[in-house]
Design a protein around this motif. Sequence first.
Motif, PDB file in Angstrom:
ATOM      1  N   ALA A 130      21.192 -16.837 -18.158  1.00 11.82           N
ATOM      2  CA  ALA A 130      21.366 -18.269 -18.394  1.00 11.82           C
ATOM      3  C   ALA A 130      20.104 -19.012 -17.993  1.00 11.82           C
ATOM      4  N   THR A 131      19.641 -19.886 -18.861  1.00  8.36           N
ATOM      5  CA  THR A 131      18.555 -20.785 -18.526  1.00  8.36           C
ATOM      6  C   THR A 131      19.161 -22.141 -18.198  1.00  8.36           C
ATOM      7  N   PHE A 132      18.623 -22.789 -17.148  1.00  3.98           N
ATOM      8  CA  PHE A 132      19.218 -24.043 -16.720  1.00  3.98           C
ATOM      9  C   PHE A 132      18.137 -25.004 -16.248  1.00  3.98           C
ATOM     10  N   SER A 133      18.481 -26.274 -16.302  1.00  5.45           N
ATOM     11  CA  SER A 133      17.559 -27.329 -15.922  1.00  5.45           C
ATOM     12  C   SER A 133      18.368 -28.553 -15.533  1.00  5.45           C
ATOM     13  N   GLU A 134      17.793 -29.389 -14.695  1.00  2.00           N
ATOM     14  CA  GLU A 134      18.445 -30.648 -14.351  1.00  2.00           C
ATOM     15  C   GLU A 134      18.558 -31.556 -15.570  1.00  2.00           C
ATOM     16  N   ASP A 135      17.717 -31.307 -16.576  1.00  3.56           N
ATOM     17  CA  ASP A 135      17.733 -32.132 -17.792  1.00  3.56           C
ATOM     18  C   ASP A 135      18.675 -31.610 -18.861  1.00  3.56           C
ATOM     19  N   PHE A 136      19.279 -30.424 -18.648  1.00  2.00           N
ATOM     20  CA  PHE A 136      20.250 -29.907 -19.605  1.00  2.00           C
ATOM     21  C   PHE A 136      21.606 -30.547 -19.316  1.00  2.00           C
ATOM     22  N   HIS A 137      22.222 -31.099 -20.348  1.00  2.00           N
ATOM     23  CA  HIS A 137      23.496 -31.802 -20.162  1.00  2.00           C
ATOM     24  C   HIS A 137      24.639 -31.174 -20.948  1.00  2.00           C
ATOM     25  N   GLU A 138      24.398 -30.042 -21.597  1.00  2.00           N
ATOM     26  CA  GLU A 138      25.437 -29.367 -22.364  1.00  2.00           C
ATOM     27  C   GLU A 138      25.199 -27.857 -22.332  1.00  2.00           C
ATOM     28  N   TRP A 139      26.247 -27.111 -22.627  1.00  4.96           N
ATOM     29  CA  TRP A 139      26.112 -25.675 -22.810  1.00  4.96           C
ATOM     30  C   TRP A 139      25.620 -25.451 -24.236  1.00  4.96           C
ATOM     31  N   ASN A 140      24.701 -24.530 -24.400  1.00  4.24           N
ATOM     32  CA  ASN A 140      24.083 -24.330 -25.705  1.00  4.24           C
ATOM     33  C   ASN A 140      23.806 -22.846 -25.905  1.00  4.24           C
ATOM     34  N   ILE A 141      24.321 -22.298 -27.014  1.00  6.04           N
ATOM     35  CA  ILE A 141      24.100 -20.884 -27.335  1.00  6.04           C
ATOM     36  C   ILE A 141      23.080 -20.797 -28.456  1.00  6.04           C
ATOM     37  N   GLY A 142      21.933 -20.181 -28.161  1.00  8.06           N
ATOM     38  CA  GLY A 142      20.827 -20.139 -29.099  1.00  8.06           C
ATOM     39  C   GLY A 142      20.636 -18.786 -29.755  1.00  8.06           C
ATOM     40  N   SER A 143      19.543 -18.672 -30.494  1.00  9.21           N
ATOM     41  CA  SER A 143      19.318 -17.504 -31.345  1.00  9.21           C
ATOM     42  C   SER A 143      19.045 -16.219 -30.576  1.00  9.21           C
ATOM     43  N   ALA A 144      18.526 -16.298 -29.361  1.00 13.05           N
ATOM     44  CA  ALA A 144      18.294 -15.080 -28.590  1.00 13.05           C
ATOM     45  C   ALA A 144      19.604 -14.354 -28.297  1.00 13.05           C
ATOM     46  N   LEU A 145      20.710 -15.087 -28.253  1.00 13.20           N
ATOM     47  CA  LEU A 145      22.035 -14.477 -28.086  1.00 13.20           C
ATOM     48  C   LEU A 145      22.709 -14.263 -29.431  1.00 13.20           C
ATOM     49  N   LEU A 146      22.585 -15.211 -30.335  1.00 12.93           N
ATOM     50  CA  LEU A 146      23.256 -15.119 -31.636  1.00 12.93           C
ATOM     51  C   LEU A 146      22.707 -13.992 -32.501  1.00 12.93           C
ATOM     52  N   GLN A 147      21.496 -13.508 -32.215  1.00 15.04           N
ATOM     53  CA  GLN A 147      20.900 -12.466 -33.053  1.00 15.04           C
ATOM     54  C   GLN A 147      21.661 -11.142 -32.996  1.00 15.04           C
ATOM     55  N   ASP A 148      22.629 -11.030 -32.099  1.00 18.14           N
ATOM     56  CA  ASP A 148      23.491  -9.842 -32.057  1.00 18.14           C
ATOM     57  C   ASP A 148      24.732 -10.000 -32.932  1.00 18.14           C
ATOM     58  N   PHE A 149      24.822 -11.109 -33.684  1.00 15.87           N
ATOM     59  CA  PHE A 149      26.022 -11.397 -34.453  1.00 15.87           C
ATOM     60  C   PHE A 149      25.693 -11.733 -35.909  1.00 15.87           C
ATOM     61  N   VAL A 150      26.726 -11.611 -36.750  1.00 19.02           N
ATOM     62  CA  VAL A 150      26.725 -12.208 -38.084  1.00 19.02           C
ATOM     63  C   VAL A 150      27.513 -13.504 -37.943  1.00 19.02           C
ATOM     64  N   LEU A 151      26.869 -14.624 -38.257  1.00 22.64           N
ATOM     65  CA  LEU A 151      27.440 -15.947 -38.040  1.00 22.64           C
ATOM     66  C   LEU A 151      27.799 -16.575 -39.379  1.00 22.64           C
ATOM     67  N   THR A 152      29.072 -16.999 -39.539  1.00 15.28           N
ATOM     68  CA  THR A 152      29.503 -17.703 -40.746  1.00 15.28           C
ATOM     69  C   THR A 152      30.117 -19.033 -40.353  1.00 15.28           C
ATOM     70  N   ILE A 153      29.684 -20.108 -41.017  1.00 12.94           N
ATOM     71  CA  ILE A 153      30.159 -21.458 -40.715  1.00 12.94           C
ATOM     72  C   ILE A 153      30.870 -22.037 -41.941  1.00 12.94           C
ATOM     73  N   ASP A 154      32.098 -22.483 -41.729  1.00 15.09           N
ATOM     74  CA  ASP A 154      32.924 -23.130 -42.752  1.00 15.09           C
ATOM     75  C   ASP A 154      33.097 -24.581 -42.325  1.00 15.09           C
ATOM     76  N   GLN A 155      32.252 -25.476 -42.872  1.00 11.73           N
ATOM     77  CA  GLN A 155      32.285 -26.869 -42.442  1.00 11.73           C
ATOM     78  C   GLN A 155      33.471 -27.639 -43.032  1.00 11.73           C
ATOM     79  N   LYS A 156      34.010 -27.161 -44.165  1.00 10.90           N
ATOM     80  CA  LYS A 156      35.170 -27.831 -44.752  1.00 10.90           C
ATOM     81  C   LYS A 156      36.352 -27.804 -43.793  1.00 10.90           C
ATOM     82  N   ASN A 157      36.550 -26.669 -43.121  1.00 13.67           N
ATOM     83  CA  ASN A 157      37.701 -26.495 -42.236  1.00 13.67           C
ATOM     84  C   ASN A 157      37.317 -26.449 -40.760  1.00 13.67           C
ATOM     85  N   ARG A 158      36.021 -26.640 -40.477  1.00 14.71           N
ATOM     86  CA  ARG A 158      35.519 -26.595 -39.098  1.00 14.71           C
ATOM     87  C   ARG A 158      35.921 -25.289 -38.416  1.00 14.71           C
TER      88      ARG A 158
END
Length: 287
Positions: free
Chosen positions: A251-279
């Motif tokens: 986990a990378t953290f900072s006093e300036d980070f205000h949300e949890w965020n999952i980026g590409s260094a972790l997502l690169q182990d997955f196939v990601l599909t997004i359906d925006q019509k149905n969220r």
Amino acid sequence: MPAFNRLRRILCFLVIALVPVSANAKSFTVPLRFYGTRPAIEVTVKGQGPFLFLVDTGAGGPPARADASLVKRLGLRLQGQASSSDGGGTKVAIDEVNLPDVTLGAFSIANVAALSRDYGSIPYLPKLDGILGPAFFKDRLLTIDYARGTLTIADGTLPAADGRDILDYEVVEGNLSVPVSIGDQSAKAVIDTGNIRGLDMPAEAVRPLRMATFPRLAGNSVGLSGTSLIREVTLAAPLRIGRHVIERPAATFSEDFHEWNIGSALLQDFVLTIDQKNRRLRLIRSH
């Protein structure tokens, strides 16, 4: 027989990973051109190119961003200005433009609204000409397959959320956010292919957690509001996203980070599909 069984498992995975579409549905696949850890693709604009555009699921708002050098090269007129922030509390004015068309492979959209500033100034990476956000793909399924190096745009929808591979997501301040947990802490995490790191967390969320390593300085975060220190630590408890368990997450953290965020260094182990019509969002491990 063992070799046949292995082949059958591979074929089953490929069938599961495919986006469910009807026999008459259209599907377009283009190769990824990675920008560091982040997915990018080559596009043409106004019949010119190819230009390198980042695919950033964390870029809310207008469908695209255009580097100032691209706007100048194409001779595009400014449409106005908007107010923008990088989350640090500082608001700045940013130019608005209209891209006559954006084409990737056999897929094209005309009159694409875009924000414009300098997006491609990282010296150790290729020149970045622009960014495509979720709104660019809003009417279709978007699949990013890091392992195979492909991006697919298709008609259709994902099945109902099952809490395992398929999750309902919320739109929080324009970003796609899914429930995650580490130890006894739960939060909504932004799915952000434009983030070069793996897991960003607010400092106050990291402090109560058991650490498997001592925090170390990981670098600086440079945004519109300035520069802040980033530290990295390996956590003892696993990160859970649906049925997926990531042991000892960094986990990378900072006093300036205000949300949890999952980026590409972790997502690169997955196939990601997004359906925006149905969220809905689907995550399938690629290995």
